[in-house]
Scaffold this motif. Structure first.
Motif, PDB file in Angstrom:
ATOM      1  N   CYS A  45      -7.335   5.942  -5.451  1.00 12.73           N
ATOM      2  CA  CYS A  45      -8.338   5.567  -4.454  1.00 12.73           C
ATOM      3  C   CYS A  45      -8.295   4.056  -4.263  1.00 12.73           C
ATOM      4  CB  CYS A  45      -9.744   5.975  -4.888  1.00 12.73           C
ATOM      5  SG  CYS A  45      -9.980   7.743  -4.993  1.00 12.73           S
ATOM      6  N   PHE A  46      -8.519   3.621  -3.049  1.00 17.59           N
ATOM      7  CA  PHE A  46      -8.626   2.187  -2.778  1.00 17.59           C
ATOM      8  C   PHE A  46     -10.105   1.820  -2.758  1.00 17.59           C
ATOM      9  CE2 PHE A  46      -6.802  -1.753  -1.211  1.00 17.59           C
ATOM     10  CZ  PHE A  46      -7.915  -2.401  -0.706  1.00 17.59           C
ATOM     11  N   ARG A  47     -10.466   0.898  -3.670  1.00 16.38           N
ATOM     12  CA  ARG A  47     -11.863   0.421  -3.721  1.00 16.38           C
ATOM     13  C   ARG A  47     -11.835  -1.095  -3.816  1.00 16.38           C
ATOM     14  NH1 ARG A  47     -15.443  -1.068  -7.622  1.00 16.38           N
ATOM     15  NH2 ARG A  47     -14.010  -0.491  -9.304  1.00 16.38           N
ATOM     16  N   ASP A  48     -12.258  -1.754  -2.735  1.00 16.71           N
ATOM     17  CA  ASP A  48     -12.258  -3.207  -2.715  1.00 16.71           C
ATOM     18  C   ASP A  48     -13.343  -3.728  -3.648  1.00 16.71           C
ATOM     19  OD1 ASP A  48     -13.372  -5.752  -0.463  1.00 16.71           O
ATOM     20  OD2 ASP A  48     -11.801  -5.888  -1.988  1.00 16.71           O
ATOM     21  N   PRO A  79       0.820  -1.211   0.000  1.00 12.36           N
ATOM     22  CA  PRO A  79       0.000   0.000   0.000  1.00 12.36           C
ATOM     23  C   PRO A  79       0.845   1.249   0.000  1.00 12.36           C
ATOM     24  CG  PRO A  79       0.022  -0.997   2.178  1.00 12.36           C
ATOM     25  CD  PRO A  79       0.740  -1.953   1.278  1.00 12.36           C
ATOM     26  N   SER A  80       0.437   2.209  -0.823  1.00 13.79           N
ATOM     27  CA  SER A  80       1.066   3.520  -0.835  1.00 13.79           C
ATOM     28  C   SER A  80       0.077   4.524  -0.276  1.00 13.79           C
ATOM     29  CB  SER A  80       1.469   3.874  -2.269  1.00 13.79           C
ATOM     30  OG  SER A  80       0.329   3.883  -3.085  1.00 13.79           O
ATOM     31  N   ASP A  81       0.359   5.770  -0.445  1.00 15.89           N
ATOM     32  CA  ASP A  81      -0.517   6.812   0.080  1.00 15.89           C
ATOM     33  C   ASP A  81      -1.742   6.952  -0.820  1.00 15.89           C
ATOM     34  OD1 ASP A  81      -1.363   8.845   1.712  1.00 15.89           O
ATOM     35  OD2 ASP A  81      -0.348  10.363   0.511  1.00 15.89           O
ATOM     36  N   TYR A  82      -2.938   6.717  -0.273  1.00 18.82           N
ATOM     37  CA  TYR A  82      -4.183   6.791  -1.040  1.00 18.82           C
ATOM     38  C   TYR A  82      -4.908   8.095  -0.715  1.00 18.82           C
ATOM     39  CZ  TYR A  82      -3.640   1.829  -2.102  1.00 18.82           C
ATOM     40  OH  TYR A  82      -3.182   0.637  -2.546  1.00 18.82           O
ATOM     41  N   ALA A  83      -5.512   8.679  -1.756  1.00 23.44           N
ATOM     42  CA  ALA A  83      -6.333   9.871  -1.521  1.00 23.44           C
ATOM     43  C   ALA A  83      -7.572   9.512  -0.721  1.00 23.44           C
ATOM     44  CB  ALA A  83      -6.728  10.513  -2.853  1.00 23.44           C
ATOM     45  N   ALA A  84      -8.143   8.337  -1.006  1.00 29.89           N
ATOM     46  CA  ALA A  84      -9.379   7.968  -0.317  1.00 29.89           C
ATOM     47  C   ALA A  84      -9.542   6.458  -0.338  1.00 29.89           C
ATOM     48  CB  ALA A  84     -10.584   8.626  -0.973  1.00 29.89           C
ATOM     49  N   PHE A  85     -10.173   5.962   0.693  1.00 25.12           N
ATOM     50  CA  PHE A  85     -10.620   4.561   0.774  1.00 25.12           C
ATOM     51  C   PHE A  85     -12.138   4.603   0.579  1.00 25.12           C
ATOM     52  CE2 PHE A  85      -9.932   0.214   2.481  1.00 25.12           C
ATOM     53  CZ  PHE A  85     -11.258  -0.185   2.586  1.00 25.12           C
ATOM     54  N   ARG A 136      -6.031   8.937   3.147  1.00 26.65           N
ATOM     55  CA  ARG A 136      -6.220  10.250   3.765  1.00 26.65           C
ATOM     56  C   ARG A 136      -7.679  10.517   4.132  1.00 26.65           C
ATOM     57  NH1 ARG A 136      -2.870  11.477  -0.586  1.00 26.65           N
ATOM     58  NH2 ARG A 136      -4.470  12.703  -1.681  1.00 26.65           N
ATOM     59  N   THR A 137      -8.602   9.910   3.390  1.00 28.60           N
ATOM     60  CA  THR A 137     -10.029  10.097   3.678  1.00 28.60           C
ATOM     61  C   THR A 137     -10.749   8.764   3.503  1.00 28.60           C
ATOM     62  OG1 THR A 137     -10.419  10.744   1.382  1.00 28.60           O
ATOM     63  CG2 THR A 137     -10.185  12.517   2.975  1.00 28.60           C
ATOM     64  N   LEU A 138     -11.921   8.681   4.122  1.00 28.17           N
ATOM     65  CA  LEU A 138     -12.803   7.519   3.950  1.00 28.17           C
ATOM     66  C   LEU A 138     -14.112   7.999   3.330  1.00 28.17           C
ATOM     67  CD1 LEU A 138     -13.589   4.526   4.433  1.00 28.17           C
ATOM     68  CD2 LEU A 138     -14.491   5.253   6.661  1.00 28.17           C
ATOM     69  N   ILE A 139     -14.477   7.414   2.203  1.00 27.47           N
ATOM     70  CA  ILE A 139     -15.735   7.763   1.525  1.00 27.47           C
ATOM     71  C   ILE A 139     -16.681   6.585   1.681  1.00 27.47           C
ATOM     72  CG2 ILE A 139     -16.821   8.317  -0.667  1.00 27.47           C
ATOM     73  CD1 ILE A 139     -14.220   9.629  -1.516  1.00 27.47           C
ATOM     74  N   VAL A 140     -17.837   6.817   2.307  1.00 30.06           N
ATOM     75  CA  VAL A 140     -18.822   5.765   2.545  1.00 30.06           C
ATOM     76  C   VAL A 140     -19.993   5.980   1.583  1.00 30.06           C
ATOM     77  CG1 VAL A 140     -20.281   4.637   4.241  1.00 30.06           C
ATOM     78  CG2 VAL A 140     -18.134   5.679   4.959  1.00 30.06           C
TER      79      VAL A 140
END
Length: 740
Positions: free
Chosen positions: A89-92, A10-16, A114-118
């Motif tokens: 962005c990380f999107r499972d 994992p690297s630095d993600y703008a958002a999960f 850095r952020t979590l988007i639900v």
């Protein structure tokens, strides 16, 4: 796109992006991911310090994520002001197996984000993994960087409960659970512009910058891009013109091509209702006169001018675009002042735009809040406007504390006002001399008859009426021909208020009505009432709802006609919308032997014998009827109709209707929300409010041809076009004391 199954380092993600693996939620998640990863920040946007630059904790181990010296050195080398991307962005993409703990790859991605988007929908709360991802991110980074994106349902049913509260220390330092409003964006189906704005709101939150600042920067960048495109187009046109000047033949061909392009642009402007612009564009495509040979005469350009001047129209489409009226905001209501030939438009900013019904030229604008003593809490949706026969304009509110205002639009001034003049209904007498307002107050009905010349109360009554609770809603009403009685449709009852004996009561005949009264009209000694069953037992089933029209007479047995109607319309992008103000009574047809009542229920057009209730004529149209008027042409009933699918038609309740309907039906490029009809200088105007754009009125006119184009010379056409443009511009710039 990052997949959890292929995730290694994992690297630095703008958002999960956390979401329930359902088709709609996944589609919204993909849309949000694309928007973030493809977006480049405009220059000089002020960004908050990224959370990734602070210390975070994973599994109880403190990890320092500050940028290295090499990273700092590379940032210094980067060109200043260059737009930068926000990151990945990380999107499972895989459903997580049943387990009590999050996989290591998910935990590491949460720690590096850095952020979590639900992505929130009614099914989100059923996912334990979304809950655990929220809890994990909150432990690592806090809840300030959690963004809720509404994909479906309401916020109450879709946003996870864990995000609706937060622990806040009280005065003694004890942590207590308090309500919280999570940062949210709305990506439910909306107009394209609204959706882009919500995506930009998400991007601003991820970037850690002000949404207003980012929006302004985006507008500046868009203007610069347009300027570059325009400059490029102008440069190309300059090259084309330079090459065209090299030879006479090339010059002629270029002028012909330009004239054809302008002719096509003129036709497009005409279809959009911009008739004056269409005339101007067509004139640019033509020589200045028949004797001018500097520009070749292109038949398409002459035909475009003839069409814009309404002398060469499509015989298969009798309704022609005439002009449009632009409002400051989304249009709420519009009326036509027939005596002054003015159209008045109320929008959601509280402005009342007034334009000429003859040409659409702006006349003046009234700012409704400026006429109030206290405009605090002003909401334009509380207000309605009403036209009178004498050419005055009434503005009234459903809030009882608001005043009743009377304007003289011809000179743009306030004639008089009445404090606490809000009401539940307002009915104007046919002669335009008085109006009657009614309001409900805690078990009582209050009615006042007002002189429209000075605002004085002529007659009033107050009477206890069962069930007349204080409520700020609008209800349909009408007056008897002698203005001595007011009839108010209150849910499933008709309230009859008489000024003669100063009483008000629930009319005995109203027990026959359905649950929702939508329209009342009085004719001589008969009251016609339209109602629909829109809720409760026997209400809307599928796409159909019961409707009913009742008529009550003085000294005669009443009758009732009933049926079912389609109350749903299809709008842009195949969106469904229920139209709950149907059925409607639109007027009466006077014949030598019979009087009939004209009404519409959904998409059904019905004519009933006023004396017996017998169905004289009935026809199913292409969509829900949103406008209808009763008129006459050579003593023949002439009924213009507008339907929600953008069709303008003319119906005549006779045996020849089907044949006549073929030649009086025009399909437009819009979906209609509402329409009214107005006869102007012997021709019929259809004033239409489309679903999109919501801040415009499009005005069409019916078969206005008065000249045969074969009898008009080119010079006559050009001169007529110049006169029309000159008259419009003079009226637009200077106005007039009176448009007549």
């Amino acid at each position: 796109m990052q997949n959890a199954t292929t995730y290694t380092n994992p690297s630095d993600y703008a958002a999960f992006i956390s979401y329930r693996h359902l088709p709609q939620d996944a589609e919204v998640a993909c849309e949000v991911q694309r928007a973030i990863e493809e977006y480049r920040l405009p220059q000089h946007v002020a960004r908050a310090k990224a959370p990734a630059e602070t210390t975070s904790h994973t599994n109880g181990i403190s990890t320092e994520t500050a940028a290295s010296n090499n990273d700092a050195h590379s940032r210094q080398k980067r060109r200043p002001g260059r737009p930068t991307k926000l990151g990945k962005c990380f999107r499972d993409e895989d459903e997580l197996a049943a387990s009590h703990s999050l996989p290591d790859s998910i935990r590491e991605a949460l720690a590096a984000s850095r952020t979590l988007i639900v992505i929130c929908s009614p099914e989100t709360q059923e996912s334990p993994w979304v809950q655990r991802e929220i809890e994990m991110f909150g432990q690592l980074h806090g809840r300030e960087r959690i963004i809720c994106v509404l994909a479906a349902g309401s916020p109450e049913e879709s946003i996870p409960p864990i995000l609706k509260t937060r622990m806040v220390p009280d005065a003694s330092g004890v942590l207590r659970e308090m309500p919280a409003e999570p940062l949210a964006a709305d990506l439910r189906p909306e107009a394209k512009a609204k959706r882009k704005a919500e995506l930009l709101r998400i991007i601003a939150a991820v970037a850690g910058c002000s949404y207003d600042d980012l929006r302004q920067r985006e507008r500046v960048r868009k203007r610069k891009r347009i300027a570059l495109i325009v400059a490029g187009i102008l440069a190309v046109l300059g090259i084309i013109c330079a090459l065209a000047l090299q030879a006479s033949t090339a010059n002629q061909e270029a002028l012909i091509a330009e004239s054809k392009t302008l002719a096509a642009a003129s036709s497009a402007q005409f279809e959009q209702g911009n008739r004056i612009q269409a005339i101007q564009t067509a004139l640019e495509a033509l020589p200045v006169s028949e004797a001018d040979h500097s520009r070749p005469l292109v038949p398409e350009a002459q035909a475009a001018l003839e069409r814009a001047l309404l002398v060469n129209l499509d015989s298969t489409s009798p309704w022609s675009p005439f002009y449009n009226i632009q409002a400051k905001g989304d249009i709420l209501q519009f009326v036509c002042l027939s005596k002054l030939s003015l159209i008045c438009v109320l929008d959601d900013t509280g402005a009342i735009a007034i334009a000429s019904a003859r040409s659409g030229a702006p006349y003046l604008t009234l700012d409704l809040p400026s006429f109030l003593d206290d405009a605090t809490g002003f909401d334009a949706e509380d207000w309605s406007i009403e036209a009178t026969e004498e050419g005055t304009l009434l503005a009234w509110s459903r809030k009882h504390s608001d005043p009743l205002l009377c304007f003289e639009p011809g000179i743009g001034c306030l004639s008089w006002s009445i404090d606490d003049g809000g009401a539940n209904s307002l009915a104007v007498a046919e002669d335009g001399a008085t109006c009657t307002m009614a309001r409900l107050e805690e078990g009582s009905l209050i009615c006042k008859q007002i002189d429209l010349t000075n605002g004085e109360t002529l007659r009033s009554l107050r009477e206890d009426v069962p069930g007349a609770n204080a409520i700020e809603e609008r209800f349909p009403s009408c007056l008897s021909p002698d203005n001595a009685a007011l009839y108010l449709g209150l849910d499933d009852r008709v309230i009859q208020a008489s000024f003669k004996d100063e009483t008000a009561s629930v009319a005995a005949f109203s027990s026959r009505c359905l649950s929702g009264i939508t329209s009342l009209k009085y004719h001589e000694n008969a009251l016609a009432v339209a109602s629909a069953q829109i809720e409760g037992e026997g209400g809307i089933t599928g796409f159909l709802a019961p409707w009913q029209v009742n008529a009550y007479f003085v000294g005669k047995d009443p009758w009732a006609a009933s049926g079912t109607c389609d109350m749903n319309v299809i709008g842009p992008n195949n969106q469904w919308k229920a139209l709950l103000d149907t059925p409607q009574i639109y007027g009466f047809i006077e014949d030598e032997n019979i009087t009939s009542v004209v009404c519409a229920a959904g998409r059904t057009f019905i004519v009933l014998d006023l004396a017996t209730g017998e169905t004289l004529y009935q026809k199913e149209l292409s969509s829900v009827i949103v406008g209808l008027s009763v008129d006459y042409s050579n003593d023949i009933p002439f009924l213009p109709i507008a339907t929600a699918d953008g069709v303008l038609d003319v119906q005549t309740p006779s045996a020849a209707q089907d044949l006549l309907g073929l030649t009086n039906r025009t399909s437009t490029n819009y979906y209609f929300k509402e329409a009214i009809f107005h006869r102007q200088d012997g021709i019929m105007l259809a004033i239409v409010h489309p679903i999109d754009p919501q801040d415009q009125l499009i005005v069409y006119l019916l078969d206005p041809r008065k000249d045969d184009p074969a009898h008009l010379s080119l010079d006559e056409l050009i001169e007529r076009g110049r006169e029309e443009v000159k008259r419009y511009e003079a009226f637009e710039l200077n106005g007039a004391p009176h448009p007549l």
